[in-house]
Motif scaffolding. Structure first.
Motif, PDB file in Angstrom:
ATOM      1  N   LYS A  60       0.847  -1.189   0.000  1.00  0.00           N
ATOM      2  CA  LYS A  60       0.000   0.000   0.000  1.00  0.00           C
ATOM      3  C   LYS A  60       0.880   1.236   0.000  1.00  0.00           C
ATOM      4  N   SER A  61       0.797   2.027  -1.068  1.00  0.00           N
ATOM      5  CA  SER A  61       1.658   3.188  -1.230  1.00  0.00           C
ATOM      6  C   SER A  61       0.897   4.325  -1.901  1.00  0.00           C
ATOM      7  N   LEU A  62       1.073   5.539  -1.405  1.00  0.00           N
ATOM      8  CA  LEU A  62       0.456   6.698  -2.027  1.00  0.00           C
ATOM      9  C   LEU A  62       1.011   6.929  -3.432  1.00  0.00           C
ATOM     10  N   MET A  63       2.300   6.603  -3.607  1.00  0.00           N
ATOM     11  CA  MET A  63       2.963   6.865  -4.886  1.00  0.00           C
ATOM     12  C   MET A  63       2.719   5.754  -5.910  1.00  0.00           C
ATOM     13  N   PHE A  64       2.740   4.489  -5.448  1.00  0.00           N
ATOM     14  CA  PHE A  64       2.722   3.378  -6.391  1.00  0.00           C
ATOM     15  C   PHE A  64       1.456   2.523  -6.325  1.00  0.00           C
ATOM     16  N   GLY A  65       0.491   2.913  -5.495  1.00  0.00           N
ATOM     17  CA  GLY A  65      -0.784   2.217  -5.506  1.00  0.00           C
ATOM     18  C   GLY A  65      -0.940   1.188  -4.407  1.00  0.00           C
ATOM     19  N   HIS A  66      -2.082   0.512  -4.445  1.00  0.00           N
ATOM     20  CA  HIS A  66      -2.494  -0.441  -3.417  1.00  0.00           C
ATOM     21  C   HIS A  66      -2.780  -1.771  -4.102  1.00  0.00           C
ATOM     22  N   SER A  67      -2.044  -2.813  -3.721  1.00  0.00           N
ATOM     23  CA  SER A  67      -2.177  -4.085  -4.429  1.00  0.00           C
ATOM     24  C   SER A  67      -2.086  -5.260  -3.472  1.00  0.00           C
ATOM     25  N   LEU A  68      -2.582  -6.395  -3.929  1.00  0.00           N
ATOM     26  CA  LEU A  68      -2.432  -7.671  -3.264  1.00  0.00           C
ATOM     27  C   LEU A  68      -1.751  -8.570  -4.285  1.00  0.00           C
ATOM     28  N   VAL A  69      -0.526  -9.012  -3.974  1.00  0.00           N
ATOM     29  CA  VAL A  69       0.330  -9.626  -4.987  1.00  0.00           C
ATOM     30  C   VAL A  69       0.873 -10.967  -4.507  1.00  0.00           C
ATOM     31  N   ALA A  98      -9.092  -9.528  -1.554  1.00  0.00           N
ATOM     32  CA  ALA A  98      -8.797  -8.313  -2.315  1.00  0.00           C
ATOM     33  C   ALA A  98      -9.939  -7.311  -2.189  1.00  0.00           C
ATOM     34  N   THR A  99     -11.174  -7.805  -2.234  1.00  0.00           N
ATOM     35  CA  THR A  99     -12.338  -6.929  -2.070  1.00  0.00           C
ATOM     36  C   THR A  99     -12.394  -6.365  -0.659  1.00  0.00           C
ATOM     37  N   GLN A 100     -12.158  -7.208   0.330  1.00  0.00           N
ATOM     38  CA  GLN A 100     -12.195  -6.769   1.719  1.00  0.00           C
ATOM     39  C   GLN A 100     -11.147  -5.701   2.007  1.00  0.00           C
ATOM     40  N   LEU A 101      -9.959  -5.845   1.442  1.00  0.00           N
ATOM     41  CA  LEU A 101      -8.872  -4.887   1.677  1.00  0.00           C
ATOM     42  C   LEU A 101      -9.018  -3.620   0.843  1.00  0.00           C
ATOM     43  N   GLY A 102      -9.860  -3.666  -0.181  1.00  0.00           N
ATOM     44  CA  GLY A 102     -10.051  -2.503  -1.039  1.00  0.00           C
ATOM     45  C   GLY A 102      -8.858  -2.173  -1.907  1.00  0.00           C
ATOM     46  N   ALA A 322      24.143   8.736  -0.545  1.00  0.00           N
ATOM     47  CA  ALA A 322      22.782   9.254  -0.392  1.00  0.00           C
ATOM     48  C   ALA A 322      21.768   8.298  -1.019  1.00  0.00           C
ATOM     49  N   ALA A 323      22.103   7.755  -2.191  1.00  0.00           N
ATOM     50  CA  ALA A 323      21.197   6.821  -2.868  1.00  0.00           C
ATOM     51  C   ALA A 323      20.959   5.573  -2.021  1.00  0.00           C
ATOM     52  N   ASN A 324      22.014   5.104  -1.349  1.00  0.00           N
ATOM     53  CA  ASN A 324      21.864   3.911  -0.514  1.00  0.00           C
ATOM     54  C   ASN A 324      21.044   4.190   0.741  1.00  0.00           C
ATOM     55  N   MET A 325      20.981   5.440   1.164  1.00  0.00           N
ATOM     56  CA  MET A 325      20.171   5.793   2.328  1.00  0.00           C
ATOM     57  C   MET A 325      18.697   5.971   1.956  1.00  0.00           C
ATOM     58  N   ILE A 326      18.457   6.605   0.810  1.00  0.00           N
ATOM     59  CA  ILE A 326      17.087   6.933   0.401  1.00  0.00           C
ATOM     60  C   ILE A 326      16.415   5.777  -0.324  1.00  0.00           C
ATOM     61  N   GLY A 327      17.184   5.041  -1.124  1.00  0.00           N
ATOM     62  CA  GLY A 327      16.632   3.997  -1.977  1.00  0.00           C
ATOM     63  C   GLY A 327      15.718   2.997  -1.292  1.00  0.00           C
ATOM     64  N   PRO A 328      16.120   2.435  -0.138  1.00  0.00           N
ATOM     65  CA  PRO A 328      15.265   1.427   0.505  1.00  0.00           C
ATOM     66  C   PRO A 328      13.864   1.919   0.857  1.00  0.00           C
ATOM     67  N   HIS A 329      13.702   3.220   1.116  1.00  0.00           N
ATOM     68  CA  HIS A 329      12.386   3.763   1.465  1.00  0.00           C
ATOM     69  C   HIS A 329      11.472   3.830   0.234  1.00  0.00           C
ATOM     70  N   ILE A 330      12.088   3.877  -0.959  1.00  0.00           N
ATOM     71  CA  ILE A 330      11.314   3.908  -2.203  1.00  0.00           C
ATOM     72  C   ILE A 330      11.008   2.504  -2.701  1.00  0.00           C
ATOM     73  N   VAL A 331      12.043   1.682  -2.759  1.00  0.00           N
ATOM     74  CA  VAL A 331      11.915   0.383  -3.407  1.00  0.00           C
ATOM     75  C   VAL A 331      11.003  -0.570  -2.632  1.00  0.00           C
ATOM     76  N   LYS A 332      10.847  -0.351  -1.327  1.00  0.00           N
ATOM     77  CA  LYS A 332       9.997  -1.272  -0.555  1.00  0.00           C
ATOM     78  C   LYS A 332       8.535  -1.215  -1.004  1.00  0.00           C
ATOM     79  N   ASN A 333       8.130  -0.138  -1.668  1.00  0.00           N
ATOM     80  CA  ASN A 333       6.758   0.003  -2.123  1.00  0.00           C
ATOM     81  C   ASN A 333       6.567  -0.360  -3.587  1.00  0.00           C
ATOM     82  N   LEU A 334       7.658  -0.708  -4.255  1.00  0.00           N
ATOM     83  CA  LEU A 334       7.555  -1.080  -5.660  1.00  0.00           C
ATOM     84  C   LEU A 334       7.154  -2.536  -5.834  1.00  0.00           C
ATOM     85  N   GLY A 335       7.662  -3.412  -4.975  1.00  0.00           N
ATOM     86  CA  GLY A 335       7.275  -4.826  -5.007  1.00  0.00           C
ATOM     87  C   GLY A 335       7.755  -5.562  -6.219  1.00  0.00           C
TER      88      GLY A 335
END
Length: 335
Positions: A60-69, A98-102, A322-335
């Protein structure tokens, strides 16, 4: 999956022909611990026997959407079952959840087509090939041009060693993905993989005169070896470090009795796609299946999407620290 079911789950996965390494029970704790996502590992049973499994995780991410994968951060997934009754029960429960979680969409990362009525995308392929126990046969199976690159690495006196920590691997991998403009996973994620899967998760590092040139983290499952995360330093291109690395992994795996080399997923039209084809592997389409719920269109969170091109260029110019510090916070929502 309840506490105490892990052994039963993995016993089923090891025997089920449809199951893959990414159906293993350990992914539940990996995804929860490394990324903080909620998981739903479903199984169907009959007379006390597990007849099918479906590992799912909610992203579930504001940037990359909400999914069940089934399953994020994995190249294969979906339902693995022995019976159609088990498959149907798991399929129905996944849709209900998936319906229950929206969620915006429900996704199965199938290796083979299953949900005929669902939407699919022609984006990913995988590369799998049988390997011989004989080194010379495997070498000759590599097309001539690529074989020359492997021999270049051999002549450069590159050395290989299995690592018991993630330090050298992470240094090579993070440098490599930074050059590509891709956010890196946290180092902790790779350590969790090692801790969870033990000897079935191995790191092979290539060096030259003591310097790290390239490194690959691979999974082992039944008769297969799956190089999954790999990367090289700037020196790797000069001495064919990545070419030698994959050859050395293949050679070592064949010596241990493994018979399938799974080169993994790539997007069509990319350098990784071409690299694997150059080894003589045939591309096999991956028919990932999507059922839209609240979303109006299929997800398109990948580097080929034109809207990410500016981000990629900016990321490539960001300092590696800097990329190694910031990257994990982004990539965790990409899946």
């Amino acid at each position: 999956m309840r506490d105490g079911d892990q052994e039963r789950w993995d016993a089923f996965v090891n025997k089920c022909s449809e199951a893959t390494f990414f159906h293993r029970a350990g992914w539940k704790s990996v995804i929860e611990r490394a990324f903080g996502h909620r998981t739903y590992f479903l199984y169907a049973e009959s007379e006390g026997r597990i007849e099918g499994v479906l590992p799912l995780a909610q992203v579930k991410s504001l940037m990359f959407g909400h999914s069940l994968v089934s399953l994020p951060f994995c190249v294969y997934g979906g339902i693995a079952a022995n019976t159609e009754a088990a498959r149907h029960a798991l399929h129905q429960e996944a849709q209900r959840l998936a319906t229950q979680l929206g969620v915006g969409h429900l996704e199965y990362r199938n290796m083979h087509a299953r949900q005929e009525a669902w939407a699919t995308k022609e984006l990913y392929v995988t590369f799998r090939k049988e390997i011989s126990p004989d080194d010379e046969s495997n070498m000759l199976a590599i097309p001539k041009k690529q074989r020359a690159m492997v021999r270049k690495g051999i002549k450069a006196n590159l050395q290989s060693a299995v690592d018991h920590d993630v330090e050298r691997f992470f240094a090579a991998y993070s440098e490599s993905v930074h050059r590509l403009g891709t956010p890196v996973f946290a180092k902790r994620y790779f350590q969790i993989l090692r801790d969870t899967f033990g000897e079935d998760c191995e790191i092979l590092t290539i060096t030259r005169d003591g310097r790290t040139v390239s490194s690959v983290l691979s999974f082992y499952f039944r008769n297969e070896v799956l190089p999954y995360y790999g990367g090289g330093t700037a020196e790797a291109r000069e001495v064919a470090g990545n070419d030698f690395m994959y050859w050395e992994l293949m050679r070592r795996a064949a010596a241990r009795g493994y018979t399938i080399f799974d080169f993994g997923r790539s997007k069509m039209g990319t350098g990784a796609f071409d690299f694997k084809k150059n080894w003589g592997f045939q591309a096999q389409p991956l028919p990932y299946a999507y059922q839209l719920h609240r979303a109006k269109a299929l997800p398109d969170n990948n580097p080929l999407n034109p809207k990410y091109q500016l981000f990629i260029k900016l990321w490539q110019h960001m300092p590696l620290v800097a990329a190694n510090m910031i990257g994990p916070h982004i990539v965790k929502n990409l899946g």
